[in-house]
Design an enzyme around this catalytic site. Structure first.
Site, PDB file in Angstrom:
ATOM      1  N   LYS A 176       0.883  -1.168   0.000  1.00  0.00           N
ATOM      2  CA  LYS A 176       0.000   0.000   0.000  1.00  0.00           C
ATOM      3  C   LYS A 176       0.913   1.208   0.000  1.00  0.00           C
ATOM      4  O   LYS A 176       1.397   1.644   1.047  1.00  0.00           O
ATOM      5  CB  LYS A 176      -0.883  -0.021   1.252  1.00  0.00           C
ATOM      6  CG  LYS A 176      -2.234   0.637   1.086  1.00  0.00           C
ATOM      7  CD  LYS A 176      -2.168   2.115   0.732  1.00  0.00           C
ATOM      8  CE  LYS A 176      -1.894   2.987   1.932  1.00  0.00           C
ATOM      9  NZ  LYS A 176      -1.675   4.411   1.541  1.00  0.00           N
ATOM     10  N   GLU A 252       9.793   1.453  10.714  1.00  0.00           N
ATOM     11  CA  GLU A 252      10.814   2.493  10.544  1.00  0.00           C
ATOM     12  C   GLU A 252      10.069   3.816  10.598  1.00  0.00           C
ATOM     13  O   GLU A 252       9.308   4.141   9.693  1.00  0.00           O
ATOM     14  CB  GLU A 252      11.541   2.295   9.217  1.00  0.00           C
ATOM     15  CG  GLU A 252      12.281   0.964   9.167  1.00  0.00           C
ATOM     16  CD  GLU A 252      13.037   0.696   7.869  1.00  0.00           C
ATOM     17  OE1 GLU A 252      12.831   1.423   6.884  1.00  0.00           O
ATOM     18  OE2 GLU A 252      13.838  -0.239   7.857  1.00  0.00           O
ATOM     19  N   CYS A 286      13.807  10.760   6.514  1.00  0.00           N
ATOM     20  CA  CYS A 286      13.691  10.510   7.956  1.00  0.00           C
ATOM     21  C   CYS A 286      15.018  10.706   8.663  1.00  0.00           C
ATOM     22  O   CYS A 286      15.057  10.949   9.855  1.00  0.00           O
ATOM     23  CB  CYS A 286      13.173   9.100   8.185  1.00  0.00           C
ATOM     24  SG  CYS A 286      14.213   7.872   7.384  1.00  0.00           S
ATOM     25  N   GLU A 388       9.452  16.628  15.185  1.00  0.00           N
ATOM     26  CA  GLU A 388       9.870  16.414  13.797  1.00  0.00           C
ATOM     27  C   GLU A 388       9.101  17.367  12.875  1.00  0.00           C
ATOM     28  O   GLU A 388       7.877  17.404  12.906  1.00  0.00           O
ATOM     29  CB  GLU A 388       9.593  14.967  13.374  1.00  0.00           C
ATOM     30  CG  GLU A 388      10.086  14.666  11.966  1.00  0.00           C
ATOM     31  CD  GLU A 388       9.671  13.277  11.473  1.00  0.00           C
ATOM     32  OE1 GLU A 388       8.501  12.904  11.622  1.00  0.00           O
ATOM     33  OE2 GLU A 388      10.533  12.572  10.918  1.00  0.00           O
TER      34      GLU A 388
HETATM   35  P1  NAD Z   1       2.413   8.521   7.220  1.00  0.00           P
HETATM   36  O1  NAD Z   1       2.603   7.762   8.473  1.00  0.00           O
HETATM   37  O2  NAD Z   1       1.437   9.616   7.178  1.00  0.00           O
HETATM   38  O3  NAD Z   1       1.960   7.533   6.045  1.00  0.00           O
HETATM   39  C1  NAD Z   1       2.728   6.395   5.698  1.00  0.00           C
HETATM   40  C2  NAD Z   1       1.815   5.346   5.115  1.00  0.00           C
HETATM   41  O4  NAD Z   1       0.927   4.862   6.118  1.00  0.00           O
HETATM   42  C3  NAD Z   1       0.930   5.846   3.976  1.00  0.00           C
HETATM   43  O5  NAD Z   1       0.894   4.840   2.978  1.00  0.00           O
HETATM   44  C4  NAD Z   1      -0.416   6.016   4.642  1.00  0.00           C
HETATM   45  O6  NAD Z   1      -1.496   5.903   3.768  1.00  0.00           O
HETATM   46  C5  NAD Z   1      -0.403   4.869   5.623  1.00  0.00           C
HETATM   47  N1  NAD Z   1      -1.290   5.022   6.783  1.00  0.00           N
HETATM   48  C6  NAD Z   1      -1.646   6.164   7.419  1.00  0.00           C
HETATM   49  N2  NAD Z   1      -2.477   5.885   8.455  1.00  0.00           N
HETATM   50  C7  NAD Z   1      -2.648   4.530   8.475  1.00  0.00           C
HETATM   51  C8  NAD Z   1      -3.384   3.635   9.296  1.00  0.00           C
HETATM   52  N3  NAD Z   1      -4.117   4.072  10.327  1.00  0.00           N
HETATM   53  N4  NAD Z   1      -3.320   2.309   9.021  1.00  0.00           N
HETATM   54  C9  NAD Z   1      -2.585   1.851   7.997  1.00  0.00           C
HETATM   55  N5  NAD Z   1      -1.875   2.649   7.175  1.00  0.00           N
HETATM   56  C10 NAD Z   1      -1.890   3.978   7.419  1.00  0.00           C
HETATM   57  O7  NAD Z   1       3.864   8.999   6.802  1.00  0.00           O
HETATM   58  P2  NAD Z   1       4.243   9.971   5.610  1.00  0.00           P
HETATM   59  O8  NAD Z   1       3.717  11.340   5.958  1.00  0.00           O
HETATM   60  O9  NAD Z   1       3.858   9.324   4.330  1.00  0.00           O
HETATM   61  O10 NAD Z   1       5.846   9.974   5.693  1.00  0.00           O
HETATM   62  C11 NAD Z   1       6.571  10.872   6.474  1.00  0.00           C
HETATM   63  C12 NAD Z   1       6.954  10.247   7.798  1.00  0.00           C
HETATM   64  O11 NAD Z   1       7.627   9.010   7.570  1.00  0.00           O
HETATM   65  C13 NAD Z   1       7.927  11.068   8.608  1.00  0.00           C
HETATM   66  O12 NAD Z   1       7.560  11.013   9.963  1.00  0.00           O
HETATM   67  C14 NAD Z   1       9.259  10.347   8.420  1.00  0.00           C
HETATM   68  O13 NAD Z   1      10.194  10.559   9.429  1.00  0.00           O
HETATM   69  C15 NAD Z   1       8.823   8.942   8.337  1.00  0.00           C
HETATM   70  N6  NAD Z   1       9.799   8.113   7.641  1.00  0.00           N
HETATM   71  C16 NAD Z   1      10.579   7.236   8.355  1.00  0.00           C
HETATM   72  C17 NAD Z   1      11.546   6.465   7.707  1.00  0.00           C
HETATM   73  C18 NAD Z   1      12.440   5.500   8.446  1.00  0.00           C
HETATM   74  O14 NAD Z   1      13.078   4.681   7.796  1.00  0.00           O
HETATM   75  N7  NAD Z   1      12.528   5.552   9.761  1.00  0.00           N
HETATM   76  C19 NAD Z   1      11.687   6.566   6.334  1.00  0.00           C
HETATM   77  C20 NAD Z   1      10.879   7.457   5.645  1.00  0.00           C
HETATM   78  C21 NAD Z   1       9.929   8.219   6.304  1.00  0.00           C
HETATM   79  C1  6OH Z   2      14.013   7.769   5.247  1.00  0.00           C
HETATM   80  O1  6OH Z   2      13.378   8.706   4.833  1.00  0.00           O
HETATM   81  C2  6OH Z   2      15.079   7.123   4.554  1.00  0.00           C
HETATM   82  C3  6OH Z   2      15.279   5.821   4.699  1.00  0.00           C
HETATM   83  C4  6OH Z   2      16.290   5.168   3.988  1.00  0.00           C
HETATM   84  C5  6OH Z   2      16.368   3.845   3.929  1.00  0.00           C
HETATM   85  O2  6OH Z   2      15.476   3.037   4.493  1.00  0.00           O
HETATM   86  C6  6OH Z   2      17.422   3.182   3.233  1.00  0.00           C
HETATM   87  O3  6OH Z   2      17.380   1.958   3.185  1.00  0.00           O
HETATM   88  O4  6OH Z   2      18.341   3.837   2.725  1.00  0.00           O
END
Ligand code: NAD
Ligand code: 6OH
Length: 484
Positions: A176, A252, A286, A388
């Site tokens: 998804k 993550e 992230c 964040e």
């Molecule tokens: P988000 O959590 O809003 O959405 C991520 C995904 O989850 C989307 O596909 C969304 O549709 C889905 N989703 C939302 N609510 C849900 C629910 N209740 N049940 C199931 N699925 C659901 O995140 P975003 O805004 O798309 O991305 C930005 C965030 O992601 C930032 O906080 C960033 O730090 C984090 N991020 C973390 C990493 C990591 O590796 N740690 C990597 C990339 C992004």
């Molecule tokens: C987050 O926004 C970036 C994540 C990066 C990875 O998960 C990767 O494998 O490089």
């Protein structure tokens, strides 16, 4: 208008409703997306379960690895299509998508195809009470159907980072992708077809989170595990959803990462590295640094050099080869980032640069751009230092002693990544080992080796992926004990 469809059981299927896919660079609608309702998600999970028992389940590890290399070949053959789709969906500069996102997607498949062929497992010779021996060894089995839910910032990179090891371990998947960036997940389905991945092994359902495809997937009783990248709050919601069925999860999540710059750093190298860490992908990684701690003797000089870097970044159309900074992902996300720019001033920050919205005098004014911004002067308890933001912004604070920097860097509920800049390697090791995070870089940032553990502590996640850590998450071990 183009329709981005779901991919279920080897077929492209429209949704039950449609929503718009918006180009963040100018606000234009580039496609409609077919949203999967609960029934379609159920059909996808059913197809994935059925595929476990078909040709896919009978392939040897070597044969699976060959197919995964073919997926990488197919991505490379469609390189320009993937880049164009990713740029249109995210607004990221074409140079970035071409050097990071799409090559990494292919690399993810190659890395896990190679690893699964050589991955060993433990065995133990165990003494029995009668003085003889037993042999313990473990075999690796797929988890089954893996639900993969991903965000919009590095859509294809983060999706394939999970799809590749899941398939390498013999699972089938239902993905998804983020509603903001649906295109490359569906394009990947074409690559899967070309690579001979059987129907039902890779399925895509489009839609939103709560009360939509994301939640339907996480809730589904026939999904054996959920792996998620996204916001910490969403991770918490998904954890609740899966709790009653005791599914394994890998999360993550978000970060509020620190960069610590010591006076003995290689100054130009550190300025360059920290500028990347703050502004890459318009700060929407992230791992980006939003808290920069600089040792006092070089504080003013460093802030000034970072200001010049920020002001020299080329903001503009993602399609221009020289563009370094694109828009944020959406109007809503821009409003969030701008609210933190306002909050920083309310909390008493000095604005070193930025703080507003750039003006172009053309269609880009309808896009979701913000100025890269640097603040100083906030207390450590300020919300802008604690929360964040996920934009091209950082707060820079001075420190005197090493312990003070370590304390400030660790004083957060997050714990994803840190970077340390020093030419004193003893100090580099010492400080790195005190960081309460999953990933610490010394004199570099976002330098990735796909075999290394990747993940965070606290609000930044649960578990590690990468190399053997991924294989261990995406498989079940069955230990077999034989009395000899
Ligand atoms: P988000 O959590 O809003 O959405 C991520 C995904 O989850 C989307 O596909 C969304 O549709 C889905 N989703 C939302 N609510 C849900 C629910 N209740 N049940 C199931 N699925 C659901 O995140 P975003 O805004 O798309 O991305 C930005 C965030 O992601 C930032 O906080 C960033 O730090 C984090 N991020 C973390 C990493 C990591 O590796 N740690 C990597 C990339 C992004
Ligand atoms: C987050 O926004 C970036 C994540 C990066 C990875 O998960 C990767 O494998 O490089």
């Amino acid at each position: 208008m183009k329709l981005i469809r779901n991919y279920i059981d080897g077929k492209f299927v429209p949704g039950t409703r449609e929503f718009a896919d918006v180009n963040p660079a100018d606000g234009s609608v580039i496609a409609q997306v077919g949203e999967a309702d609960r029934n379609l998600v159920d059909t996808a999970v059913h197809a994935a379960r059925t595929a476990l028992r078909g040709e896919w389940g009978r392939l040897t590890v070597r044969e699976r690895a060959v197919r995964l290399h073919k997926v990488a070949d197919a991505i490379e053959a469609k390189f320009d299509c993937f880049v164009a789709a990713e740029v249109a969906d995210t607004g990221k500069p074409i140079s970035l998508a071409s050097r990071l996102d799409v090559p990494r997607a292919a690399a993810n498949f190659r890395a896990f195809a190679d690893l699964i062929k050589t991955a060993g497992l433990e065995s133990f010779s165990t003494e029995t009470p009668d003085g003889k021996n037993a042999l313990n060894y473990a075999v690796r089995k797929p988890l089954g159907v893996v639900g993969i839910i991903t965000p919009w910032n590095l859509p294809l990179l983060l999706l394939t980072w999970k799809v590749a090891p899941a398939l390498a371990c013999g699972n089938t998947v239902v993905v998804k992708p983020s509603e903001e960036t649906p295109a490359t997940a569906t394009l990947l389905a074409e690559a899967m077809q070309e690579a001979g991945i059987p129907a039902g092994v890779y399925n895509v359902v489009h839609g939103f989170g709560a009360n939509s495809a994301g939640e339907f997937l996480a809730q589904h009783p026939d999904v054996n595990a959920v792996t998620f990248t996204g916001e910490s709050q969403t991770g918490a919601a998904i954890m609740k959803t899966v709790a009653s069925s005791v599914k394994p999860v890998s999360f993550e999540l978000g970060g509020k990462n620190a960069a610590i710059i010591f006076a003995d750093c290689d100054f130009d190298d550190a300025v360059h590295g920290v500028s990347e860490a703050v502004f890459l992908n318009t700060g929407q990684v992230c791992l980006c640094a939003e808290r920069v701690y600089v040792q006092r003797p070089i504080f003013d000089r460093f802030v000034e050099a970072l200001r010049r870097k920020a002001e020299n970044l080329r903001i503009g159309s993602p399609l221009e080869k020289l563009t370094e900074l694109g828009p944020l992902i959406s109007a809503q996300h821009r409003e969030k980032v701008l609210s933190y720019y306002r909050l920083a001033r309310e909390e008493g920050a000095q604005t070193v640069t930025g703080g507003g919205v750039p003006k172009f005098g053309n269609a880009l004014d309808n896009g979701f751009y913000v100025q890269p911004s640097i603040y100083t002067g906030l207390p450590e308890l300020a919300r802008c230092v604690k929360e964040e933001i996920f934009g091209p912004v950082c707060h820079v604070a001075p420190f005197d002693a090493e312990e003070e920097a370590v304390h400030m860097a660790n004083d957060t509920k997050y714990g994803l990544a840190a970077s340390i800049w020093t030419t004193n390697l003893k100090r580099g090791h010492r400080v790195a080992q005190q960081m309460n995070v999953g990933i610490t870089w010394v004199n570099c940032w976002f330098l990735r080796d796909l075999r290394t553990p990747f993940g965070g502590v606290g609000f930044s996640g649960i578990g590690r992926e990468g190399g053997m850590h991924s294989l261990n998450f995406y498989s079940e071990l069955n230990n077999i004990c034989i009395r000899l």
